[in-house]
Design a protein around this motif. Structure first.
Motif, mmCIF file in Angstrom:
data_model
loop_
_atom_site.group_PDB
_atom_site.id
_atom_site.type_symbol
_atom_site.label_atom_id
_atom_site.label_comp_id
_atom_site.label_asym_id
_atom_site.label_seq_id
_atom_site.Cartn_x
_atom_site.Cartn_y
_atom_site.Cartn_z
ATOM 1 N N LEU A 1 -27.182 -13.277 -26.952
ATOM 2 C CA LEU A 1 -26.165 -14.479 -27.106
ATOM 3 C C LEU A 1 -24.871 -14.055 -27.306
ATOM 4 O O LEU A 1 -24.468 -13.220 -28.298
ATOM 5 N N VAL A 2 -23.745 -14.831 -26.695
ATOM 6 C CA VAL A 2 -22.322 -14.517 -27.024
ATOM 7 C C VAL A 2 -21.753 -15.625 -27.732
ATOM 8 O O VAL A 2 -22.085 -17.069 -27.118
ATOM 9 N N GLY A 3 -20.906 -15.562 -28.649
ATOM 10 C CA GLY A 3 -20.244 -16.691 -29.147
ATOM 11 C C GLY A 3 -18.695 -16.437 -29.149
ATOM 12 O O GLY A 3 -18.244 -15.358 -29.510
ATOM 13 N N LEU A 4 -17.923 -17.357 -28.152
ATOM 14 C CA LEU A 4 -16.529 -17.413 -28.019
ATOM 15 C C LEU A 4 -15.833 -18.399 -28.570
ATOM 16 O O LEU A 4 -16.289 -19.404 -28.584
ATOM 17 N N ASP A 5 -14.800 -17.763 -29.277
ATOM 18 C CA ASP A 5 -13.819 -18.827 -29.909
ATOM 19 C C ASP A 5 -12.307 -18.130 -29.589
ATOM 20 O O ASP A 5 -12.206 -17.044 -29.519
ATOM 21 N N LEU A 6 -11.311 -18.987 -29.547
ATOM 22 C CA LEU A 6 -10.122 -18.793 -29.537
ATOM 23 C C LEU A 6 -9.411 -18.357 -30.796
ATOM 24 O O LEU A 6 -8.321 -17.604 -30.586
ATOM 25 N N ALA A 7 -9.885 -18.775 -32.019
ATOM 26 C CA ALA A 7 -9.511 -18.488 -33.168
ATOM 27 C C ALA A 7 -9.916 -17.207 -33.918
ATOM 28 O O ALA A 7 -10.979 -17.344 -34.137
ATOM 29 N N PRO A 8 -9.234 -16.159 -34.121
ATOM 30 C CA PRO A 8 -9.891 -15.150 -34.694
ATOM 31 C C PRO A 8 -10.398 -15.364 -36.095
ATOM 32 O O PRO A 8 -11.446 -14.524 -36.480
ATOM 33 N N GLY A 9 -9.949 -16.175 -36.877
ATOM 34 C CA GLY A 9 -10.229 -16.634 -38.083
ATOM 35 C C GLY A 9 -11.508 -17.281 -38.089
ATOM 36 O O GLY A 9 -12.262 -17.081 -39.048
ATOM 37 N N VAL B 1 -33.000 -13.883 -21.306
ATOM 38 C CA VAL B 1 -32.328 -15.088 -21.146
ATOM 39 C C VAL B 1 -31.018 -14.868 -21.939
ATOM 40 O O VAL B 1 -30.853 -14.296 -22.982
ATOM 41 N N SER B 2 -30.033 -15.021 -21.234
ATOM 42 C CA SER B 2 -28.521 -14.818 -21.768
ATOM 43 C C SER B 2 -27.701 -16.138 -22.153
ATOM 44 O O SER B 2 -27.875 -17.146 -21.223
ATOM 45 N N GLY B 3 -27.397 -16.700 -23.044
ATOM 46 C CA GLY B 3 -26.503 -17.701 -23.452
ATOM 47 C C GLY B 3 -24.894 -17.743 -24.157
ATOM 48 O O GLY B 3 -24.912 -16.588 -24.548
ATOM 49 N N LEU B 4 -24.394 -18.671 -24.022
ATOM 50 C CA LEU B 4 -22.949 -18.532 -24.226
ATOM 51 C C LEU B 4 -22.739 -19.710 -25.459
ATOM 52 O O LEU B 4 -22.942 -20.969 -24.778
ATOM 53 N N ASP B 5 -22.260 -19.534 -26.518
ATOM 54 C CA ASP B 5 -21.749 -20.649 -27.237
ATOM 55 C C ASP B 5 -20.309 -20.672 -27.204
ATOM 56 O O ASP B 5 -19.518 -19.941 -27.608
ATOM 57 N N LEU B 6 -19.700 -21.702 -26.387
ATOM 58 C CA LEU B 6 -18.347 -21.794 -26.002
ATOM 59 C C LEU B 6 -17.475 -22.429 -27.243
ATOM 60 O O LEU B 6 -17.959 -23.688 -27.126
ATOM 61 N N GLY B 7 -16.636 -21.942 -28.034
ATOM 62 C CA GLY B 7 -16.284 -22.605 -28.937
ATOM 63 C C GLY B 7 -16.990 -22.635 -30.296
ATOM 64 O O GLY B 7 -17.385 -23.511 -31.088
ATOM 65 N N CYS B 8 -17.584 -21.277 -30.570
ATOM 66 C CA CYS B 8 -18.554 -21.374 -31.466
ATOM 67 C C CYS B 8 -18.101 -21.514 -32.777
ATOM 68 O O CYS B 8 -18.818 -21.721 -34.064
ATOM 69 N N GLY B 9 -16.606 -21.546 -33.080
ATOM 70 C CA GLY B 9 -16.306 -21.742 -34.563
ATOM 71 C C GLY B 9 -16.694 -21.133 -35.537
ATOM 72 O O GLY B 9 -16.794 -19.639 -35.423
ATOM 73 N N THR B 10 -17.181 -21.455 -36.407
ATOM 74 C CA THR B 10 -17.775 -20.768 -37.768
ATOM 75 C C THR B 10 -19.220 -20.244 -37.389
ATOM 76 O O THR B 10 -19.637 -19.486 -38.392
ATOM 77 N N GLY B 11 -19.779 -20.249 -36.526
ATOM 78 C CA GLY B 11 -21.018 -19.949 -35.935
ATOM 79 C C GLY B 11 -22.185 -20.860 -36.401
ATOM 80 O O GLY B 11 -23.165 -20.354 -36.504
ATOM 81 N N PHE B 12 -21.737 -22.089 -36.900
ATOM 82 C CA PHE B 12 -22.856 -22.909 -37.350
ATOM 83 C C PHE B 12 -24.020 -23.026 -36.611
ATOM 84 O O PHE B 12 -25.247 -22.909 -37.092
ATOM 85 N N PHE B 13 -23.864 -23.114 -35.330
ATOM 86 C CA PHE B 13 -24.930 -23.084 -34.530
ATOM 87 C C PHE B 13 -25.782 -22.069 -33.754
ATOM 88 O O PHE B 13 -26.755 -22.081 -33.173
ATOM 89 N N LEU B 14 -25.040 -20.744 -34.162
ATOM 90 C CA LEU B 14 -25.475 -19.573 -33.655
ATOM 91 C C LEU B 14 -26.850 -19.091 -33.813
ATOM 92 O O LEU B 14 -27.662 -18.700 -32.953
ATOM 93 N N PRO B 15 -27.517 -19.322 -35.087
ATOM 94 C CA PRO B 15 -28.859 -19.040 -35.523
ATOM 95 C C PRO B 15 -29.838 -19.801 -34.505
ATOM 96 O O PRO B 15 -30.681 -19.334 -34.187
ATOM 97 N N GLN B 16 -29.605 -21.099 -34.331
ATOM 98 C CA GLN B 16 -30.539 -22.104 -33.795
ATOM 99 C C GLN B 16 -30.478 -21.533 -32.314
ATOM 100 O O GLN B 16 -31.492 -21.648 -31.511
#
Length: 271
Positions: A76-84, A53-68
């Motif tokens: 799992l892929v986390g994508l964000d516009l801001a490199p910071g 199963v593959s998932g995408l967190d679009l606008g993951c920001g600081t990754g707050f929800f990535l562990p859940q």
């Protein structure tokens, strides 16, 4: 795009959110609350499956929800516009792949993900219909997209207080629910599941709200630029007038409320 909106400067957007990354979570209780509710909207991962199963967190920001989210998929892929933001997300560790990219031009092949999670990101898109088209493109047939976004009634108390001070809103522009439905229809989604809610965040004093907005980098990202005001004594006087104007919204319990209008949405790509 609605004519009330100015073009979004994506470079400026990425820079503002990136600059806020290190202290973002300390000011993001509202964003964290909404994301948690959106997680509860999502179906649980099947107990057993032979397919990854593959998932995408679009606008993951600081990754707050990535562990859940990682508990709900194999990849799992986390994508964000801001490199910071992505740099801050990388500090959390975990196994998510972090990608810098634009929601309106996703750097993924068709039919890549089983599901997409996107909380309070899509309101920053200049062309929301294009963003939804991209989401429907990269999700697999039968895959699901769960999102939350802000609607145009958000922070109406802030707008009213500033307009009493200088006649300007000092507020980002967001879609109405009607415009959101139209954007989804333009993207080819005619039967979304949508639920709009008022989300009240209490504050002791009005400057706390302003600090939170600045702390997450969301101060006037897509609104017409306000008239320039001189800093110093005049700026402090304007702030005091704003604080006094916001007092009209103090509740019987002594708290000042900031009301966000949030839409939770669920889409399913036809098989």
């Amino acid at each position: 795009m609605d004519e009330r909106f100015q073009s979004v400067d994506k470079t400026l957007l990425a820079r503002r959110f990136g600059a806020a990354a290190r202290h973002y979570d300390a000011h993001a209780r509202f964003q964290q609350e909404v994301g948690q509710v959106l997680l509860e909207w999502m179906p649980s991962r099947p107990v057993s499956t032979d397919l990854a199963v593959s998932g995408l967190d679009l606008g993951c920001g600081t990754g707050f929800f990535l562990p859940q989210l990682a508990n709900r998929c194999d990849e799992l892929v986390g994508l964000d516009l801001a490199p910071g933001m992505l740099a801050q997300a990388a500090l959390r560790g975990g196994r998510a792949q972090l990608v810098c990219g634009d929601a309106e031009r996703l750097p993924f092949a068709d039919n890549t993900f089983d599901w997409v999670f996107s909380s309070l990101t899509l309101q920053w898109c200049e062309r929301p219909a294009q963003a939804f088209r991209e989401l429907l493109r990269v999700v697999k047939p039968g895959g699901q997209i769960h999102f939350s976004t802000l609607l145009d009634e958000s922070l109406w108390q802030l707008r009213a207080a500033w307009q009493q001070v200088d006649g300007e809103a000092h507020l980002n522009r967001f879609l109405s629910l009607t415009q959101l439905v139209q954007a989804l229809a333009e993207a080819g989604e005619a039967a979304p599941v949508l639920a709009a809610h008022d989300w009240e965040i209490p504050y002791h004093e009005a400057p706390q709200l302003l600090r939170d907005l600045k702390g997450i980098g969301a101060n006037q990202v897509n609104a017409p630029r306000a008239t320039e005001h001189r800093v110093g004594l005049q700026g402090r006087a304007r702030l005091q007038r704003f604080i006094q104007a916001y007092e009209q919204f103090r509740q019987p319990d002594g708290q000042l409320v900031a009301t966000y209008r949030v839409c939770l949405g669920a889409l399913c790509k036809p098989c």
